[in-house]
Scaffold this active site. Structure first.
Site, PDB file in Angstrom:
ATOM      1  CB  SER A  20       3.833  17.350   9.896  1.00 36.29           C
ATOM      2  OG  SER A  20       2.608  16.922   9.489  1.00 36.29           O
TER       3      SER A  20
ATOM      4  CG  ASN B 268       6.884  13.681   9.485  1.00 31.76           C
ATOM      5  OD1 ASN B 268       6.449  12.520   8.822  1.00 31.76           O
ATOM      6  ND2 ASN B 268       5.921  14.434   9.985  1.00 31.76           N
TER       7      ASN B 268
ATOM      8  CD  GLU C 269       6.745  10.393  15.463  1.00 32.79           C
ATOM      9  OE1 GLU C 269       7.770   9.847  14.897  1.00 32.79           O
ATOM     10  OE2 GLU C 269       6.395  11.441  14.974  1.00 32.79           O
TER      11      GLU C 269
ATOM     12  CG  HIS D 135       2.948  13.285  14.223  1.00 32.95           C
ATOM     13  ND1 HIS D 135       4.148  12.967  13.642  1.00 32.95           N
ATOM     14  CD2 HIS D 135       2.279  13.647  13.254  1.00 32.95           C
ATOM     15  CE1 HIS D 135       4.059  13.129  12.342  1.00 32.95           C
ATOM     16  NE2 HIS D 135       2.796  13.516  12.148  1.00 32.95           N
TER      17      HIS D 135
HETATM   18  C1  LIG Z   1       3.193  13.494   7.003  1.00 32.61           C
HETATM   19  C2  LIG Z   1       3.023  12.977   8.333  1.00 32.61           C
HETATM   20  O1  LIG Z   1       3.340  13.873   9.246  1.00 32.61           O
HETATM   21  C3  LIG Z   1       3.020  11.516   8.640  1.00 32.61           C
HETATM   22  C4  LIG Z   1       2.567  10.772   7.627  1.00 32.61           C
HETATM   23  O2  LIG Z   1       1.265  10.593   7.950  1.00 32.61           O
HETATM   24  S1  LIG Z   1       3.542  10.077   6.891  1.00 32.61           S
HETATM   25  C5  LIG Z   1       2.710   8.724   5.780  1.00 32.61           C
HETATM   26  C6  LIG Z   1       2.451   7.519   6.473  1.00 32.61           C
HETATM   27  N1  LIG Z   1       1.767   6.616   5.762  1.00 32.61           N
HETATM   28  C7  LIG Z   1       2.343   5.641   4.817  1.00 32.61           C
HETATM   29  O3  LIG Z   1       3.474   5.659   4.703  1.00 32.61           O
HETATM   30  C8  LIG Z   1       1.224   4.796   4.116  1.00 32.61           C
HETATM   31  C9  LIG Z   1       1.943   3.997   3.218  1.00 32.61           C
HETATM   32  N2  LIG Z   1       0.887   3.093   2.373  1.00 32.61           N
HETATM   33  C10 LIG Z   1       0.291   1.948   3.115  1.00 32.61           C
HETATM   34  O4  LIG Z   1       0.586   1.750   4.080  1.00 32.61           O
HETATM   35  C11 LIG Z   1      -0.706   1.408   2.026  1.00 32.61           C
HETATM   36  O5  LIG Z   1      -0.386   1.643   0.844  1.00 32.61           O
HETATM   37  C12 LIG Z   1      -2.069   1.756   2.590  1.00 32.61           C
HETATM   38  C13 LIG Z   1      -2.481   1.318   4.086  1.00 32.61           C
HETATM   39  C14 LIG Z   1      -2.390   3.188   2.609  1.00 32.61           C
HETATM   40  C15 LIG Z   1      -2.920   1.136   1.449  1.00 32.61           C
HETATM   41  O6  LIG Z   1      -2.969  -0.018   1.319  1.00 32.61           O
HETATM   42  P1  LIG Z   1      -2.606  -0.647  -0.363  1.00 32.61           P
HETATM   43  O7  LIG Z   1      -2.321  -2.261  -0.044  1.00 32.61           O
HETATM   44  O8  LIG Z   1      -1.808  -0.034  -0.900  1.00 32.61           O
HETATM   45  O9  LIG Z   1      -3.901  -0.578  -0.700  1.00 32.61           O
HETATM   46  P2  LIG Z   1      -5.496  -1.059  -0.325  1.00 32.61           P
HETATM   47  O10 LIG Z   1      -5.693  -2.657  -1.212  1.00 32.61           O
HETATM   48  O11 LIG Z   1      -6.542   0.031  -1.017  1.00 32.61           O
HETATM   49  O12 LIG Z   1      -5.564  -1.080   1.058  1.00 32.61           O
HETATM   50  C16 LIG Z   1      -5.044  -2.016   1.780  1.00 32.61           C
HETATM   51  C17 LIG Z   1      -6.195  -2.556   2.998  1.00 32.61           C
HETATM   52  O13 LIG Z   1      -6.280  -1.100   3.629  1.00 32.61           O
HETATM   53  C18 LIG Z   1      -7.560  -0.843   3.985  1.00 32.61           C
HETATM   54  N3  LIG Z   1      -7.507   0.856   3.765  1.00 32.61           N
HETATM   55  C19 LIG Z   1      -6.793   1.753   3.158  1.00 32.61           C
HETATM   56  N4  LIG Z   1      -7.059   3.009   3.459  1.00 32.61           N
HETATM   57  C20 LIG Z   1      -8.172   2.727   4.355  1.00 32.61           C
HETATM   58  C21 LIG Z   1      -8.959   3.698   5.011  1.00 32.61           C
HETATM   59  N5  LIG Z   1      -8.600   5.049   5.019  1.00 32.61           N
HETATM   60  N6  LIG Z   1      -9.742   3.329   5.903  1.00 32.61           N
HETATM   61  C22 LIG Z   1      -9.976   2.018   6.035  1.00 32.61           C
HETATM   62  N7  LIG Z   1      -9.268   1.069   5.489  1.00 32.61           N
HETATM   63  C23 LIG Z   1      -8.449   1.533   4.698  1.00 32.61           C
HETATM   64  C24 LIG Z   1      -8.123  -1.298   2.640  1.00 32.61           C
HETATM   65  O14 LIG Z   1      -9.495  -1.568   2.727  1.00 32.61           O
HETATM   66  C25 LIG Z   1      -7.302  -2.598   2.292  1.00 32.61           C
HETATM   67  O15 LIG Z   1      -8.197  -3.624   3.089  1.00 32.61           O
HETATM   68  P3  LIG Z   1      -7.932  -5.273   2.704  1.00 32.61           P
HETATM   69  O16 LIG Z   1      -6.610  -5.695   2.980  1.00 32.61           O
HETATM   70  O17 LIG Z   1      -8.894  -5.863   3.645  1.00 32.61           O
HETATM   71  O18 LIG Z   1      -8.610  -5.271   1.174  1.00 32.61           O
HETATM   72  N1  LIG Z   2      -1.566  14.702   5.553  1.00 34.16           N
HETATM   73  C1  LIG Z   2      -0.889  14.064   6.355  1.00 34.16           C
HETATM   74  O1  LIG Z   2      -0.367  12.835   6.034  1.00 34.16           O
HETATM   75  C2  LIG Z   2      -0.531  14.228   7.850  1.00 34.16           C
HETATM   76  C3  LIG Z   2      -0.805  15.746   8.298  1.00 34.16           C
HETATM   77  N2  LIG Z   2      -0.396  15.880   9.512  1.00 34.16           N
HETATM   78  C4  LIG Z   2      -0.763  17.334  10.308  1.00 34.16           C
HETATM   79  O2  LIG Z   2      -2.137  17.309  10.583  1.00 34.16           O
HETATM   80  C5  LIG Z   2      -2.734  18.444  10.518  1.00 34.16           C
HETATM   81  C6  LIG Z   2      -3.825  18.621   9.410  1.00 34.16           C
HETATM   82  O3  LIG Z   2      -3.424  18.004   8.125  1.00 34.16           O
HETATM   83  P1  LIG Z   2      -4.546  17.567   7.118  1.00 34.16           P
HETATM   84  O4  LIG Z   2      -5.574  16.735   7.864  1.00 34.16           O
HETATM   85  O5  LIG Z   2      -3.764  16.725   5.947  1.00 34.16           O
HETATM   86  O6  LIG Z   2      -4.945  18.935   6.439  1.00 34.16           O
HETATM   87  P2  LIG Z   2      -6.552  19.010   5.700  1.00 34.16           P
HETATM   88  O7  LIG Z   2      -6.238  20.254   4.918  1.00 34.16           O
HETATM   89  O8  LIG Z   2      -6.943  17.579   5.099  1.00 34.16           O
HETATM   90  O9  LIG Z   2      -7.585  19.364   6.961  1.00 34.16           O
HETATM   91  C7  LIG Z   2      -7.609  20.434   7.740  1.00 34.16           C
HETATM   92  C8  LIG Z   2      -8.817  21.020   8.244  1.00 34.16           C
HETATM   93  O10 LIG Z   2      -8.769  21.838   9.142  1.00 34.16           O
HETATM   94  C9  LIG Z   2      -9.836  22.739   8.892  1.00 34.16           C
HETATM   95  N3  LIG Z   2      -9.507  24.203   9.610  1.00 34.16           N
HETATM   96  C10 LIG Z   2      -8.412  24.973   9.335  1.00 34.16           C
HETATM   97  N4  LIG Z   2      -8.579  25.990   9.908  1.00 34.16           N
HETATM   98  C11 LIG Z   2      -9.581  25.686  10.979  1.00 34.16           C
HETATM   99  C12 LIG Z   2     -10.006  26.369  12.252  1.00 34.16           C
HETATM  100  N5  LIG Z   2      -9.164  27.503  12.727  1.00 34.16           N
HETATM  101  N6  LIG Z   2     -10.713  25.649  12.952  1.00 34.16           N
HETATM  102  C13 LIG Z   2     -11.381  24.494  12.484  1.00 34.16           C
HETATM  103  N7  LIG Z   2     -11.097  23.997  11.325  1.00 34.16           N
HETATM  104  C14 LIG Z   2      -9.854  24.519  10.701  1.00 34.16           C
HETATM  105  C15 LIG Z   2      -9.714  23.012   7.366  1.00 34.16           C
HETATM  106  O11 LIG Z   2     -11.213  23.422   7.091  1.00 34.16           O
HETATM  107  C16 LIG Z   2      -9.653  21.391   7.094  1.00 34.16           C
HETATM  108  O12 LIG Z   2     -10.969  20.919   6.828  1.00 34.16           O
HETATM  109  C17 LIG Z   2      -1.617  19.416  10.046  1.00 34.16           C
HETATM  110  O13 LIG Z   2      -0.998  19.986  11.053  1.00 34.16           O
HETATM  111  C18 LIG Z   2      -0.666  18.447   9.508  1.00 34.16           C
HETATM  112  O14 LIG Z   2       0.539  18.645   9.205  1.00 34.16           O
HETATM  113  C19 LIG Z   2      -0.099  14.803  10.476  1.00 34.16           C
HETATM  114  C20 LIG Z   2       0.346  13.619  10.008  1.00 34.16           C
HETATM  115  C21 LIG Z   2       0.065  13.403   8.561  1.00 34.16           C
END
Ligand SMILES: CC(=O)CC(=O)SCCNC(=O)CCNC(=O)[C@H](O)C(C)(C)COP(=O)(O)OP(=O)(O)OC[C@H]1O[C@@H](n2cnc3c(N)ncnc32)[C@H](O)[C@@H]1OP(=O)(O)O
Ligand SMILES: NC(=O)C1=CN([C@@H]2O[C@H](COP(=O)(O)OP(=O)(O)OC[C@H]3O[C@@H](n4cnc5c(N)ncnc54)[C@H](O)[C@@H]3O)[C@@H](O)[C@H]2O)C=CC1
Length: 309
Positions: free
Chosen positions: A144, A215, A177, A165
């Site tokens: 991330s 991010n 990404e 990503h």
């Molecule tokens: C940290 C990082 O490095 C980067 C990141 O990832 S940042 C995070 C980025 N993600 C976001 O911003 C997520 C924002 N949230 C959303 O887009 C939506 O809330 C969501 C898609 C997660 C869920 O949608 P929702 O409308 O709130 O809930 P929900 O009704 O349960 O789901 C909508 C649909 O998605 C599907 N869905 C949700 N999660 C799912 C999953 N894990 N697998 C398969 N389908 C999924 C549901 O089945 C549902 O389908 P229908 O429309 O056919 O019913």
């Molecule tokens: N959580 C999020 O929304 C997002 C996370 N990421 C990135 O993805 C990566 C994973 O994040 P998550 O899936 O959320 O974490 P998580 O905690 O859900 O999963 C990580 C997994 O890696 C395993 N693991 C740790 N060390 C290991 C090793 N040496 N060998 C094999 N397996 C090992 C752990 O047992 C665990 O199952 C991180 O780098 C995070 O920054 C990227 C995009 C979105």
């Protein structure tokens, strides 16, 4: 001349002169992200090996994939439940699991890492696998926030190393990404772009800069929501409602922070603050620090800003 300059920019290497067509994928880390990426890769006909540290974790990963596939087919095969079940079985057949990353990478075109967000652990993993994977194999990280060039620095395949990503939840989020370092070859970068498209995602090209595109914009926003709450300017619930109804975000910042994992978000911000301590966008939050110290990491632990039990 243009070709030459282009190769210099991407770090030309004779071992990387062709695009790798990615068929066999090893995904290291079967957590939220690894399981989601494995699902999408297997659904698009790739042969996937999912690696984690124990069979119990991997069983949970497969259960997660199965559950998510059921949600996908409910929509995709709404009128044909038998075809939906067939699809699930076909996808699951494309996924095998292993606790031995060293063996798994031996037949891989792509090794994609989605393990814990810790530079040293990622570096150690790739350094070990670099000696075992075939020469053509591309390495990529789903980090991330960590610089791809720092993660790749312990390997001898800088030209075949990039960032991929994905976003959470991977089966639903359309963006990937693709990150190239100054050493990533054009062929590697193109292979990663193409792989993202084959997965049905829309790739964007990113530089190896902190937080890439999403991010860098998004994490300061999540933190500012917490600081706004700490200042007493709004309740968590109202801030979430405001951002959903006011700007059309599907989740409010507290819901989304819990969904991503507070440990992941705090880790990203702490790293940026270390790099640039005076940047007010990277200011800490006492509440975030407290919740993470208490192990209240969000949905995955049953409690974060909200309770899920
Ligand atoms: C940290 C990082 O490095 C980067 C990141 O990832 S940042 C995070 C980025 N993600 C976001 O911003 C997520 C924002 N949230 C959303 O887009 C939506 O809330 C969501 C898609 C997660 C869920 O949608 P929702 O409308 O709130 O809930 P929900 O009704 O349960 O789901 C909508 C649909 O998605 C599907 N869905 C949700 N999660 C799912 C999953 N894990 N697998 C398969 N389908 C999924 C549901 O089945 C549902 O389908 P229908 O429309 O056919 O019913
Ligand atoms: N959580 C999020 O929304 C997002 C996370 N990421 C990135 O993805 C990566 C994973 O994040 P998550 O899936 O959320 O974490 P998580 O905690 O859900 O999963 C990580 C997994 O890696 C395993 N693991 C740790 N060390 C290991 C090793 N040496 N060998 C094999 N397996 C090992 C752990 O047992 C665990 O199952 C991180 O780098 C995070 O920054 C990227 C995009 C979105």
């Amino acid at each position: 001349m243009a070709f030459f300059a282009h190769q210099i920019r991407r770090g030309f290497s004779s071992s990387a002169v062709r695009n790798v067509v990615i068929k066999q994928v090893t995904i290291i880390g079967g957590g939220q992200m690894g399981a989601g990426i494995a699902q999408v890769a297997a659904s698009t006909g790739h042969s996937v090996t999912l690696v984690d540290t124990s069979d119990d974790i991997l069983k949970k990963s497969i259960k997660t994939i199965e559950g998510s596939l059921k949600r996908v087919v409910k929509k995709k095969f709404a009128d044909k439940p038998e075809a939906g079940e067939e699809f699930i079985q076909k996808v699951l057949k494309n996924v095998s699991t292993s606790t031995d990353a060293g063996s798994a990478v031996k037949s891989s075109d792509l090794v994609l890492e989605a393990i814990v967000e810790n530079l040293k652990i990622k570096q150690d993993l790739f350094s070990r696998l670099d000696k075992l994977a075939p020469a053509h194999t591309i390495f990529a990280s789903n980090t991330s926030s960590l610089p791809i060039s720092d993660i790749s620095s312990t390997t001898n395949r800088l030209d075949r190393f990039g960032g991929l990503h994905f976003f959470n939840p991977v089966p639903m989020m359309k963006l990937v990404e693709v990150i190239g370092t100054s050493s990533t070859s054009q062929e590697t970068f193109d292979s990663l772009l193409n792989f993202s498209k084959v997965l049905g995602k829309t790739p964007v090209s990113c530089k190896d800069t902190p937080g890439f595109i999403v991010n860098r914009l998004f994490v300061p926003y999540l933190y500012e929501a917490v600081r706004l709450y700490e200042r007493g300017h709004g309740s968590k619930e109202d801030i979430d409602i405001a951002m959903k109804l006011g700007v059309g975000y599907p989740m409010g910042p507290f819901e989304l922070s819990d969904y991503i994992g507070l440990d992941t978000i705090k880790f990203i911000m702490d790293g940026w603050r270390e790099m640039d301590p005076d940047n007010t966008l990277f200011a800490p939050s006492e509440l975030m620090d407290k919740l993470v110290a208490e192990g209240k990491l969000g949905k995955k632990t049953g409690e974060g800003f909200y309770k899920y039990k």
